[in-house]
Design an enzyme around this catalytic site. Structure first.
Site, PDB file in Angstrom:
ATOM      1  N   ARG A 149       0.868  -1.241   0.085  1.00 21.59           N
ATOM      2  CA  ARG A 149      -0.036  -0.105   0.028  1.00 21.59           C
ATOM      3  C   ARG A 149       0.967   1.391   0.032  1.00 21.59           C
ATOM      4  NH1 ARG A 149      -5.319   1.090   3.635  1.00 21.59           N
ATOM      5  NH2 ARG A 149      -6.077  -0.140   2.125  1.00 21.59           N
ATOM      6  N   HIS A 160      -7.383   0.844  -6.459  1.00 21.37           N
ATOM      7  CA  HIS A 160      -7.502  -0.040  -5.356  1.00 21.37           C
ATOM      8  C   HIS A 160      -8.147  -1.174  -5.950  1.00 21.37           C
ATOM      9  CE1 HIS A 160      -7.683  -1.203  -1.343  1.00 21.37           C
ATOM     10  NE2 HIS A 160      -8.602  -0.618  -0.699  1.00 21.37           N
ATOM     11  N   GLN A 170     -10.157  -3.970  -3.526  1.00 23.70           N
ATOM     12  CA  GLN A 170     -11.262  -3.477  -2.932  1.00 23.70           C
ATOM     13  C   GLN A 170     -12.420  -3.837  -4.072  1.00 23.70           C
ATOM     14  OE1 GLN A 170     -11.899  -1.714   0.101  1.00 23.70           O
ATOM     15  NE2 GLN A 170     -14.135  -2.421  -0.806  1.00 23.70           N
ATOM     16  N   ASP A 200     -17.417   6.930  -0.994  1.00 27.60           N
ATOM     17  CA  ASP A 200     -16.311   6.891  -0.393  1.00 27.60           C
ATOM     18  C   ASP A 200     -15.901   8.104   0.246  1.00 27.60           C
ATOM     19  OD1 ASP A 200     -13.584   6.203   0.414  1.00 27.60           O
ATOM     20  OD2 ASP A 200     -12.892   6.131  -1.655  1.00 27.60           O
ATOM     21  N   CYS A 208     -16.386   1.438   0.756  1.00 23.15           N
ATOM     22  CA  CYS A 208     -15.084   0.528   0.748  1.00 23.15           C
ATOM     23  C   CYS A 208     -14.835   0.496   2.333  1.00 23.15           C
ATOM     24  CB  CYS A 208     -14.139   1.065  -0.027  1.00 23.15           C
ATOM     25  SG  CYS A 208     -13.516   2.900   0.014  1.00 23.15           S
ATOM     26  N   ARG A 211     -13.315  -8.941   1.163  1.00 27.75           N
ATOM     27  CA  ARG A 211     -11.757  -8.718   1.386  1.00 27.75           C
ATOM     28  C   ARG A 211     -10.948  -9.780   1.342  1.00 27.75           C
ATOM     29  NH1 ARG A 211     -10.127  -3.491   1.379  1.00 27.75           N
ATOM     30  NH2 ARG A 211      -8.115  -4.261   0.895  1.00 27.75           N
TER      31      ARG A 211
HETATM   32  N1   CP Z   1     -11.248  -0.427   2.476  1.00 25.05           N
HETATM   33  C1   CP Z   1      -9.796  -0.356   2.692  1.00 25.05           C
HETATM   34  O1   CP Z   1      -9.117  -0.757   2.029  1.00 25.05           O
HETATM   35  O2   CP Z   1      -9.794  -0.378   4.130  1.00 25.05           O
HETATM   36  P1   CP Z   1      -8.372  -0.288   4.858  1.00 25.05           P
HETATM   37  O3   CP Z   1      -7.911   1.175   4.780  1.00 25.05           O
HETATM   38  O4   CP Z   1      -8.848  -0.327   6.464  1.00 25.05           O
HETATM   39  O5   CP Z   1      -7.599  -1.209   4.726  1.00 25.05           O
HETATM   40  N1  NVA Z   2     -10.153   6.676  -1.020  1.00 23.04           N
HETATM   41  C1  NVA Z   2      -9.783   6.135   0.124  1.00 23.04           C
HETATM   42  C2  NVA Z   2     -10.132   4.646   0.067  1.00 23.04           C
HETATM   43  C3  NVA Z   2      -9.769   4.082   1.287  1.00 23.04           C
HETATM   44  C4  NVA Z   2      -9.843   2.636   1.527  1.00 23.04           C
HETATM   45  C5  NVA Z   2      -8.402   6.597   0.309  1.00 23.04           C
HETATM   46  O1  NVA Z   2      -7.655   6.316  -0.635  1.00 23.04           O
HETATM   47  O2  NVA Z   2      -8.101   6.918   1.646  1.00 23.04           O
END
Ligand code: CP
Ligand code: NVA
Length: 336
Positions: free
Chosen positions: A103, A130, A133, A222, A262, A290
């Site tokens: 990430r 993502h 997701q 989101d 998400c 997930r």
């Molecule tokens: N939706 C998602 O990726 O959640 P986290 O940021 O908690 O991993």
């Molecule tokens: N768009 C959000 C998604 C989190 C899972 C972010 O990038 O923070």
């Protein structure tokens, strides 16, 4: 054949359907408490430049359930490439582990890591995409709605990472995807052009949320300010306020529409409690999936073939098994 999992744009429709089918089987097996260890003896490292609840726990539990081991590298205090080059990081990790889950802020960092690593690299969110997701979301959507053909999915919010992966999904699967967002928050022109050029269904962008919601089968939102955009929170709250998903907005969709997010959610901003906690919400099914869908991704990428190599190593044909993984030669006594 999948070697890495960086972007849904790299997948064909068949790859997506295969992943969803495997995710469904793995979910059923888990529900029946059946033990399945295709990744026994394998390790994955999970590298996080940003916070996480769902991604971190589901990958870690997923590796355990598949018979492997996960190692978490909390990298939140510096970014990939700062302490050593991304290529050097890849050349180290591939000697120890069988998969790398990352990430990052920079999408390009993951692409570079995947280029240099002979083990599969999985995108666990970047500023741009993502994909994990959206595979979990698609699994949840199909559980509730069946066939994807013609389903209208309205994404109310920022056209960034989650939306971009949805657009990539819509470039392969015949849904009708609509992004409803304020001016200036549309998806990147490249992502939109790719999706519209390839979509077997339809991909649209509008600033009119109310019109978009008519006939929606799924309403997705989101956070308005993603991780790394905290300084823009106030400006974004002003711009996105008309795009809140509340009971009034949900009433414009089909009566049996599902609500999706998400997570994490900023309750009272992009969604109200009555919607996220209401009967149309499937957000915790998305979160549960997930686990199952990422297990499917890891098995697809990391399971060793008959020659003992994963698909990526076999494809590259350039990297031997990491030291110590060979069967001991008979009669060898390493203590002698
Ligand atoms: N939706 C998602 O990726 O959640 P986290 O940021 O908690 O991993
Ligand atoms: N768009 C959000 C998604 C989190 C899972 C972010 O990038 O923070």
């Amino acid at each position: 054949m999948l070697y890495d999992f960086i972007s849904l744009a790299d997948l064909e429709a068949g790859d997506i359907y295969d992943l969803l089918e495997l995710a469904g089987s793995l979910k059923k097996m888990q529900r029946e408490s059946r033990v399945y260890h295709p990744l026994e003896g394998q390790s994955a490292v999970l590298v996080f430049e940003k916070p996480s609840l769902r991604t971190r726990v589901s990958f870690e539990v997923g590796m355990f359930q598949l018979g492997g081991q996960a190692i978490v590298l909390d990298q939140v205090h510096h970014r990939l490439g700062e302490r050593e080059s991304i290529a050097d990081m890849a050349r180290n990790l591939e000697r120890w582990v069988d998969g790398v889950v990352v990430r990052t802020y920079s999408h390009e960092a993951i692409v570079e890591l995947a280029e240099h690593a002979s083990v599969p690299v999985i995108n666990a969110l970047t500023d741009k995409q993502h994909p994990c997701q959206v595979i979990a979301d698609a699994q949840a959507l199909s559980e509730h709605k069946g066939d994807f053909e013609g389903l209208k999915v309205v994404f109310a919010g920022d056209g960034n990472n989650v939306c971009a992966s949805w657009m990539h999904f819509a470039a392969r699967i015949p849904i009708h995807f609509v992004l409803a967002c304020p001016e200036g928050y549309e998806a990147s022109p490249e992502v939109l052009a790719f999706a519209q050029a390839n979509a077997p269904g339809k991909v649209e962008v509008t600033h009119d949320l109310k019109a978009a919601l008519a006939g929606a089968d799924a309403v997705y939102t989101d956070v308005w300010a993603s991780m790394g955009q905290e300084a823009e929170q106030a400006d974004r709250a002003r711009a996105f306020e008309p795009y809140q998903i509340n009971a009034e907005a949900m009433a414009l969709a089909k009566p049996n529409a599902v609500f999706m997010h998400c997570l994490p959610a900023k309750r009272g901003s992009e969604v109200t409690d009555e919607v996220i906690d209401g009967p149309q919400s499937i957000v915790y099914d998305q979160a549960e999936n997930r686990l199952h869908s990422q297990k499917a991704i890891m098995v697809s990428l990391m399971e060793r073939r008959e020659d003992g190599l994963t698909a990526k190593r076999s494809h590259r044909g350039d990297v031997p098994q990491p030291a110590g993984r060979d069967e001991p030669r008979s009669g060898t006594n390493i203590t002698a």
